[in-house]
Scaffold this motif. Structure first.
Motif, short mmCIF file in Angstrom:
data_model
loop_
_atom_site.label_atom_id
_atom_site.label_comp_id
_atom_site.label_asym_id
_atom_site.label_seq_id
_atom_site.Cartn_x
_atom_site.Cartn_y
_atom_site.Cartn_z
N MET A 190 9.77 0.65 -10.88
CA MET A 190 8.82 -0.29 -10.31
C MET A 190 8.79 -0.17 -8.78
SD MET A 190 6.65 -2.46 -11.15
CE MET A 190 5.68 -3.74 -10.48
N LEU A 191 9.96 0.07 -8.21
CA LEU A 191 10.03 0.19 -6.76
C LEU A 191 9.20 1.37 -6.27
CD1 LEU A 191 11.26 -0.92 -4.18
CD2 LEU A 191 13.19 0.58 -4.54
N SER A 192 9.21 2.47 -7.01
CA SER A 192 8.45 3.63 -6.64
C SER A 192 6.94 3.35 -6.69
CB SER A 192 8.79 4.80 -7.57
OG SER A 192 7.99 5.91 -7.26
N ASP A 193 6.51 2.61 -7.69
CA ASP A 193 5.08 2.24 -7.79
C ASP A 193 4.66 1.36 -6.62
OD1 ASP A 193 4.86 3.67 -10.13
OD2 ASP A 193 5.19 1.91 -11.42
N ALA A 194 5.51 0.45 -6.24
CA ALA A 194 5.21 -0.44 -5.12
C ALA A 194 5.14 0.37 -3.82
CB ALA A 194 6.25 -1.54 -5.00
N ASN A 195 6.05 1.31 -3.64
CA ASN A 195 6.02 2.16 -2.44
C ASN A 195 4.76 3.02 -2.40
OD1 ASN A 195 8.41 1.22 -1.39
ND2 ASN A 195 9.65 2.83 -2.32
N GLU A 196 4.36 3.56 -3.54
CA GLU A 196 3.16 4.39 -3.61
C GLU A 196 1.91 3.56 -3.30
OE1 GLU A 196 0.91 7.78 -3.96
OE2 GLU A 196 3.08 7.59 -3.93
N ALA A 197 1.86 2.35 -3.83
CA ALA A 197 0.72 1.47 -3.55
C ALA A 197 0.66 1.11 -2.07
CB ALA A 197 0.81 0.21 -4.40
N ARG A 198 1.80 0.82 -1.48
CA ARG A 198 1.86 0.51 -0.05
C ARG A 198 1.42 1.71 0.78
NH1 ARG A 198 7.31 -1.48 1.35
NH2 ARG A 198 6.55 -3.37 0.35
N HIS A 199 1.86 2.89 0.39
CA HIS A 199 1.48 4.11 1.11
C HIS A 199 -0.03 4.32 1.05
CE1 HIS A 199 1.58 8.16 2.66
NE2 HIS A 199 0.92 8.57 1.59
N LEU A 200 -0.62 4.15 -0.13
CA LEU A 200 -2.07 4.33 -0.26
C LEU A 200 -2.83 3.28 0.55
CD1 LEU A 200 -2.35 5.22 -4.05
CD2 LEU A 200 -2.59 6.73 -2.09
N ASP A 201 -2.32 2.06 0.60
CA ASP A 201 -2.96 1.02 1.43
C ASP A 201 -2.91 1.40 2.90
OD1 ASP A 201 -3.62 -0.54 -0.73
OD2 ASP A 201 -1.87 -1.86 -0.55
N LEU A 202 -1.78 1.92 3.35
CA LEU A 202 -1.65 2.33 4.75
C LEU A 202 -2.58 3.49 5.08
CD1 LEU A 202 2.19 2.02 5.29
CD2 LEU A 202 0.40 0.57 6.24
N VAL A 203 -2.75 4.43 4.14
CA VAL A 203 -3.65 5.56 4.37
C VAL A 203 -5.09 5.06 4.48
CG1 VAL A 203 -4.62 7.63 3.30
CG2 VAL A 203 -2.15 7.29 3.35
N ARG A 204 -5.48 4.14 3.60
CA ARG A 204 -6.84 3.58 3.67
C ARG A 204 -7.06 2.82 4.98
NH1 ARG A 204 -6.30 2.77 -2.10
NH2 ARG A 204 -5.25 0.81 -1.68
N PHE A 205 -6.04 2.07 5.39
CA PHE A 205 -6.14 1.33 6.64
C PHE A 205 -6.26 2.28 7.83
CE2 PHE A 205 -4.11 -0.70 10.33
CZ PHE A 205 -4.94 -1.80 10.46
N GLU A 206 -5.51 3.36 7.80
CA GLU A 206 -5.56 4.34 8.88
C GLU A 206 -6.94 4.99 8.97
OE1 GLU A 206 -3.42 8.16 8.52
OE2 GLU A 206 -2.27 7.39 10.23
N HIS A 207 -7.52 5.33 7.83
CA HIS A 207 -8.85 5.92 7.83
C HIS A 207 -9.90 4.93 8.31
CE1 HIS A 207 -8.21 9.90 6.20
NE2 HIS A 207 -7.34 9.40 5.34
N ALA A 208 -9.77 3.67 7.91
CA ALA A 208 -10.73 2.65 8.35
C ALA A 208 -10.63 2.43 9.86
CB ALA A 208 -10.47 1.34 7.60
N ALA A 209 -9.41 2.40 10.37
CA ALA A 209 -9.24 2.24 11.82
C ALA A 209 -9.79 3.44 12.57
CB ALA A 209 -7.76 2.03 12.15
N GLY A 210 -9.57 4.62 12.05
CA GLY A 210 -10.12 5.81 12.69
C GLY A 210 -11.63 5.81 12.69
N ALA A 211 -12.23 5.36 11.59
CA ALA A 211 -13.69 5.29 11.53
C ALA A 211 -14.22 4.24 12.49
CB ALA A 211 -14.13 4.98 10.10
N ALA A 212 -13.50 3.15 12.65
CA ALA A 212 -13.94 2.09 13.56
C ALA A 212 -13.95 2.55 15.01
CB ALA A 212 -13.05 0.85 13.40
#
Length: 61
Positions: A1-23
């Motif tokens: 379960m910990l690995s799934d939570a880490n993967e979800a957090r990583h994907l959220d950070l990647v999406r946030f980084e792309h959104a900030a870059g686009a902004a």
């Protein structure tokens, strides 16, 4: 379960980084296009003039 939570957090950070870059108009490596302010220097000039005008009006009021 910990690995799934880490993967979800990583994907959220990647999406946030792309959104900030686009902004901020950064170049996305996948798209390979230039930032809008590089291709349209007139847009920066208009934004600068609009900011100066708004600051002057705010100062006078």
């Amino acid at each position: 379960m910990l690995s799934d939570a880490n993967e979800a957090r990583h994907l959220d950070l990647v999406r946030f980084e792309h959104a900030a870059g686009a902004a901020f108009g950064c170049i996305d490596e996948d798209e390979g296009r230039s930032a809008p302010f590089v291709t349209a220097p007139a847009a920066i000039a208009v934004a600068t003039l609009a900011t100066a005008f708004a600051a002057t009006i705010s100062y006078l009021i």
